[in-house]
Design a protein around this motif. Structure first.
Motif, short mmCIF file in Angstrom:
data_model
loop_
_atom_site.label_atom_id
_atom_site.label_comp_id
_atom_site.label_asym_id
_atom_site.label_seq_id
_atom_site.Cartn_x
_atom_site.Cartn_y
_atom_site.Cartn_z
N UNK A 1 56.88 73.99 62.59
CA UNK A 1 56.35 72.58 62.38
C UNK A 1 55.29 72.15 61.16
N UNK A 2 55.66 71.23 60.27
CA UNK A 2 55.46 71.17 58.97
C UNK A 2 54.09 70.29 58.61
N UNK A 3 53.72 69.96 60.49
CA UNK A 3 52.86 69.29 60.49
C UNK A 3 51.99 69.39 61.63
N UNK A 4 50.23 68.95 61.31
CA UNK A 4 50.27 69.39 62.94
C UNK A 4 49.81 68.56 63.85
N UNK A 5 50.72 67.51 63.53
CA UNK A 5 50.04 66.09 64.83
C UNK A 5 50.64 64.87 63.46
N UNK A 6 50.58 63.65 64.43
CA UNK A 6 51.42 62.04 63.00
C UNK A 6 50.55 61.03 63.91
N UNK A 7 50.65 60.36 62.85
CA UNK A 7 50.38 58.43 63.28
C UNK A 7 51.27 57.89 63.21
N UNK A 8 51.46 56.78 63.68
CA UNK A 8 52.89 56.33 63.60
C UNK A 8 51.93 54.36 63.63
#
Length: 188
Positions: free
Chosen positions: A79-86
């Protein structure tokens, strides 16, 4: 990896995430670190070929990338992120708004499936985890400002516990935690 939690607004990225298997695979890679399509398939209950396809879709969005292999045969992904927001206030008539709603719907479907699976096999869980698990529903009376503040406070409590690869405490296990809050129309 330092916390990398982008705000996702690109309709193509949102469309890619609007699938429960992709969300599940991405969350697995975030929590467990690099893994092959076969390992992802075992973790999410899908076939290696289907997971390989979903990993390639996620890679086209930049959310995952091939990782260094320990040998020449493995093809791990990370993964290139540790989470995300929308974006919570995206125009529902826009491509980004429709994409955000589709990701929310896919996330809810995944959460519900995981909860059903857990409850079906809860009897196989250790007594300590059965005593600790939660399934609670509350109807609260709040203003929009109070609900937003509650969300920020809960996020501040939860964020230090978010599972990112490599972080483990003795006796700790990955736990699914979901929270949904919305107005109950017709209940005045």
């Amino acid at each position: 990896m330092a916390e990398t939690r982008p705000l996702l607004t690109d309709p193509e990225v949102l469309e890619a995430l609007a699938h429960p298997v992709r969300l599940d695979v991405l969350q697995y890679l975030i929590s467990n670190g690099p893994a092959t399509a076969s390992a992802c398939a075992r973790a999410v209950g899908d076939s290696p070929s289907n997971c390989s396809y979903h990993l390639r879709v996620l890679a086209r969005t930049g959310l995952v990338t091939p990782a260094d292999a320990r040998d020449g045969r493995e093809r791990p992904w990370q993964a290139m992120i540790t989470g995300f927001e929308i974006e919570p206030n995206a125009d529902p008539a826009s491509a980004a708004g429709r994409g955000a709603d589709a990701v929310r719907a896919a996330s809810l479907a995944l959460d519900q499936r995981r909860l059903r699976d857990y409850l079906t096999h809860r009897d196989q869980t250790t007594p300590a985890w059965r005593r600790a698990d939660l399934y609670s529903t509350y109807v609260i009376r709040v203003t929009p400002a109070q609900l937003a503040a509650l969300g920020r406070e809960l996020d501040a409590l939860i964020r230090p516990l978010i599972a990112i690869e490599g972080e483990a405490t003795d006796g700790a296990q990955l736990v699914q935690l979901g929270l949904h809050a919305f107005p109950r129309d017709g209940w005045q």
